[in-house]
Design a protein around this motif. Sequence first.
Motif, PDB file in Angstrom:
ATOM      1  N   SER A  86      45.831  22.856  52.332  1.00 23.67           N
ATOM      2  CA  SER A  86      47.122  23.291  52.867  1.00 23.67           C
ATOM      3  C   SER A  86      48.210  22.890  51.880  1.00 23.67           C
ATOM      4  N   ALA A  87      48.803  23.874  51.215  1.00 22.55           N
ATOM      5  CA  ALA A  87      49.825  23.593  50.213  1.00 22.55           C
ATOM      6  C   ALA A  87      51.209  23.522  50.847  1.00 22.55           C
ATOM      7  N   GLU A  88      52.112  22.810  50.196  1.00 25.10           N
ATOM      8  CA  GLU A  88      53.493  22.667  50.664  1.00 25.10           C
ATOM      9  C   GLU A  88      54.228  23.993  50.493  1.00 25.10           C
ATOM     10  N   TYR A  89      54.753  24.525  51.604  1.00 29.77           N
ATOM     11  CA  TYR A  89      55.420  25.825  51.577  1.00 29.77           C
ATOM     12  C   TYR A  89      56.153  25.990  52.902  1.00 29.77           C
ATOM     13  N   PRO A  90      57.236  26.768  52.944  1.00 26.32           N
ATOM     14  CA  PRO A  90      57.951  26.927  54.214  1.00 26.32           C
ATOM     15  C   PRO A  90      57.104  27.511  55.331  1.00 26.32           C
ATOM     16  N   ARG A  91      56.101  28.318  54.976  1.00 23.49           N
ATOM     17  CA  ARG A  91      55.187  28.870  55.957  1.00 23.49           C
ATOM     18  C   ARG A  91      53.769  28.432  55.610  1.00 23.49           C
ATOM     19  N   GLN A 135      48.981  35.016  57.361  1.00 25.72           N
ATOM     20  CA  GLN A 135      49.654  33.822  57.861  1.00 25.72           C
ATOM     21  C   GLN A 135      50.778  33.365  56.933  1.00 25.72           C
ATOM     22  N   THR A 136      50.715  33.773  55.679  1.00 25.18           N
ATOM     23  CA  THR A 136      51.747  33.382  54.720  1.00 25.18           C
ATOM     24  C   THR A 136      52.999  34.230  54.885  1.00 25.18           C
ATOM     25  N   CYS A 137      52.823  35.512  55.174  1.00 29.93           N
ATOM     26  CA  CYS A 137      53.979  36.367  55.447  1.00 29.93           C
ATOM     27  C   CYS A 137      53.533  37.514  56.350  1.00 29.93           C
ATOM     28  N   SER A 138      54.178  37.634  57.490  1.00 34.13           N
ATOM     29  CA  SER A 138      53.834  38.690  58.432  1.00 34.13           C
ATOM     30  C   SER A 138      54.283  40.057  57.926  1.00 34.13           C
ATOM     31  N   ASP A 139      55.307  40.084  57.092  1.00 35.09           N
ATOM     32  CA  ASP A 139      55.786  41.335  56.501  1.00 35.09           C
ATOM     33  C   ASP A 139      55.130  41.502  55.133  1.00 35.09           C
ATOM     34  N   ILE A 140      54.234  42.477  55.031  1.00 33.59           N
ATOM     35  CA  ILE A 140      53.465  42.645  53.797  1.00 33.59           C
ATOM     36  C   ILE A 140      54.360  42.971  52.605  1.00 33.59           C
ATOM     37  N   LYS A 141      55.583  43.443  52.854  1.00 36.48           N
ATOM     38  CA  LYS A 141      56.493  43.748  51.760  1.00 36.48           C
ATOM     39  C   LYS A 141      56.880  42.495  50.979  1.00 36.48           C
ATOM     40  N   GLU A 142      56.751  41.319  51.600  1.00 31.41           N
ATOM     41  CA  GLU A 142      57.091  40.064  50.933  1.00 31.41           C
ATOM     42  C   GLU A 142      55.963  39.563  50.042  1.00 31.41           C
ATOM     43  N   LEU A 143      54.743  40.084  50.287  1.00 31.10           N
ATOM     44  CA  LEU A 143      53.567  39.506  49.636  1.00 31.10           C
ATOM     45  C   LEU A 143      53.493  39.759  48.134  1.00 31.10           C
ATOM     46  N   PRO A 144      53.880  40.941  47.608  1.00 29.98           N
ATOM     47  CA  PRO A 144      53.756  41.139  46.156  1.00 29.98           C
ATOM     48  C   PRO A 144      54.442  40.069  45.318  1.00 29.98           C
ATOM     49  N   SER A 177      52.164  20.716  46.202  1.00 24.35           N
ATOM     50  CA  SER A 177      52.771  22.027  46.001  1.00 24.35           C
ATOM     51  C   SER A 177      51.670  23.042  45.667  1.00 24.35           C
ATOM     52  N   PRO A 178      51.952  24.336  45.801  1.00 27.07           N
ATOM     53  CA  PRO A 178      50.966  25.334  45.374  1.00 27.07           C
ATOM     54  C   PRO A 178      50.543  25.149  43.916  1.00 27.07           C
ATOM     55  N   GLU A 179      51.501  24.827  43.056  1.00 25.52           N
ATOM     56  CA  GLU A 179      51.185  24.618  41.643  1.00 25.52           C
ATOM     57  C   GLU A 179      50.230  23.433  41.478  1.00 25.52           C
ATOM     58  N   GLU A 180      50.506  22.319  42.146  1.00 26.36           N
ATOM     59  CA  GLU A 180      49.639  21.142  42.053  1.00 26.36           C
ATOM     60  C   GLU A 180      48.260  21.441  42.630  1.00 26.36           C
ATOM     61  N   THR A 181      48.223  22.207  43.718  1.00 27.64           N
ATOM     62  CA  THR A 181      46.951  22.533  44.365  1.00 27.64           C
ATOM     63  C   THR A 181      46.073  23.370  43.452  1.00 27.64           C
ATOM     64  N   ILE A 182      46.638  24.435  42.906  1.00 27.73           N
ATOM     65  CA  ILE A 182      45.868  25.313  42.021  1.00 27.73           C
ATOM     66  C   ILE A 182      45.442  24.570  40.766  1.00 27.73           C
ATOM     67  N   ARG A 183      46.322  23.743  40.218  1.00 26.56           N
ATOM     68  CA  ARG A 183      45.984  22.992  39.016  1.00 26.56           C
ATOM     69  C   ARG A 183      44.839  22.021  39.286  1.00 26.56           C
ATOM     70  N   ALA A 184      44.852  21.355  40.440  1.00 31.38           N
ATOM     71  CA  ALA A 184      43.784  20.399  40.765  1.00 31.38           C
ATOM     72  C   ALA A 184      42.438  21.110  40.884  1.00 31.38           C
ATOM     73  N   ARG A 211      54.754  24.701  65.545  1.00 29.02           N
ATOM     74  CA  ARG A 211      56.053  24.539  64.860  1.00 29.02           C
ATOM     75  C   ARG A 211      57.220  24.419  65.833  1.00 29.02           C
ATOM     76  N   GLU A 212      57.110  25.051  66.988  1.00 29.85           N
ATOM     77  CA  GLU A 212      58.180  24.973  67.987  1.00 29.85           C
ATOM     78  C   GLU A 212      57.871  23.946  69.074  1.00 29.85           C
ATOM     79  N   GLY A 213      56.793  23.184  68.908  1.00 33.40           N
ATOM     80  CA  GLY A 213      56.370  22.234  69.923  1.00 33.40           C
ATOM     81  C   GLY A 213      57.190  20.953  69.923  1.00 33.40           C
ATOM     82  N   LYS A 214      57.142  20.244  71.038  1.00 31.60           N
ATOM     83  CA  LYS A 214      57.948  19.034  71.220  1.00 31.60           C
ATOM     84  C   LYS A 214      57.491  17.878  70.339  1.00 31.60           C
ATOM     85  N   ALA A 215      56.239  17.891  69.897  1.00 32.83           N
ATOM     86  CA  ALA A 215      55.734  16.783  69.081  1.00 32.83           C
ATOM     87  C   ALA A 215      55.342  17.237  67.677  1.00 32.83           C
ATOM     88  N   TYR A 216      55.878  18.383  67.258  1.00 31.19           N
ATOM     89  CA  TYR A 216      55.521  18.896  65.932  1.00 31.19           C
ATOM     90  C   TYR A 216      56.076  18.000  64.827  1.00 31.19           C
TER      91      TYR A 216
END
Length: 275
Positions: A66-71, A192-201, A170-177, A158-163
Amino acid sequence: MMRVDMHFHSLCSDGSDSPEALARLGKKRGLAVMSLTDHDTMKGVPAFMSMCRKLGIRAVSGVEISAEYPRTLHILGYNYDPQDEEFRAALAKIQYYREERNRRVLAKLNELGIPITLKDVQDEAGKGVVGRPHFAYALIRRGIVRDVPTAFSEYLGREGKAYVHKVSLSPEETIRAIHRAGGLSVLAHPVQTCSDIKELPDILRWLKSLGLWGLECYSGHHSREQSEAYKALAAANGLEVTAGSDYHGRGRPGYHFGVSVPENLLPWARLGLRM
């Protein structure tokens, strides 16, 4: 066509089956290639690979980080050297972050008047890595919630009371490792990374620049239409196409073990396999 599964989990993370049981299940389902990809741990890989050899199944070392990312951004690592010291140190660092989050989640639940203990959660995990699903099982056992989805919607998601956000590499550190350990990196379940496929490219171009090797196009999370769209994006970005169910056993019902794919789906030799 042949059946493979390059993304599933054992009780060494948040699955319900042992690594050996998963190898036997793969044999029963007629899988030709398998990779156990537990969350942030290689603990189950030796036993899984050994059982696959006994059963005559081609197996690849695997892990899901699981890499560090907003989603949600999970990177699958394949065909790495499990003895690589830098890779082991990177996973140990992630485990430390995971343990820190677990303590904070527990504290929040206790502050809400929910009397569960770390032992309750560890009992649910057994010898595996403790994660949010194990908190969910403990909440169910205590009668606080009726099922896993409710545990996540009310407390652990993410919206839970104990989240609590889990710090990670980071993604860079993960891929490098992964690459330093001789492995190949793949973006898991891009839906799961982006629900809108237009963001994926843009995301794929960025990850490709960091060394990403493949994209998980066939997934238990994806519809047939989504899989075709992801395959087109993989081709456009020079990424290999991979396939996995994300099977967890009892913790995530509805995901079927094994995926049917073309026999020439991947350059199997890059994964250390002779077909």
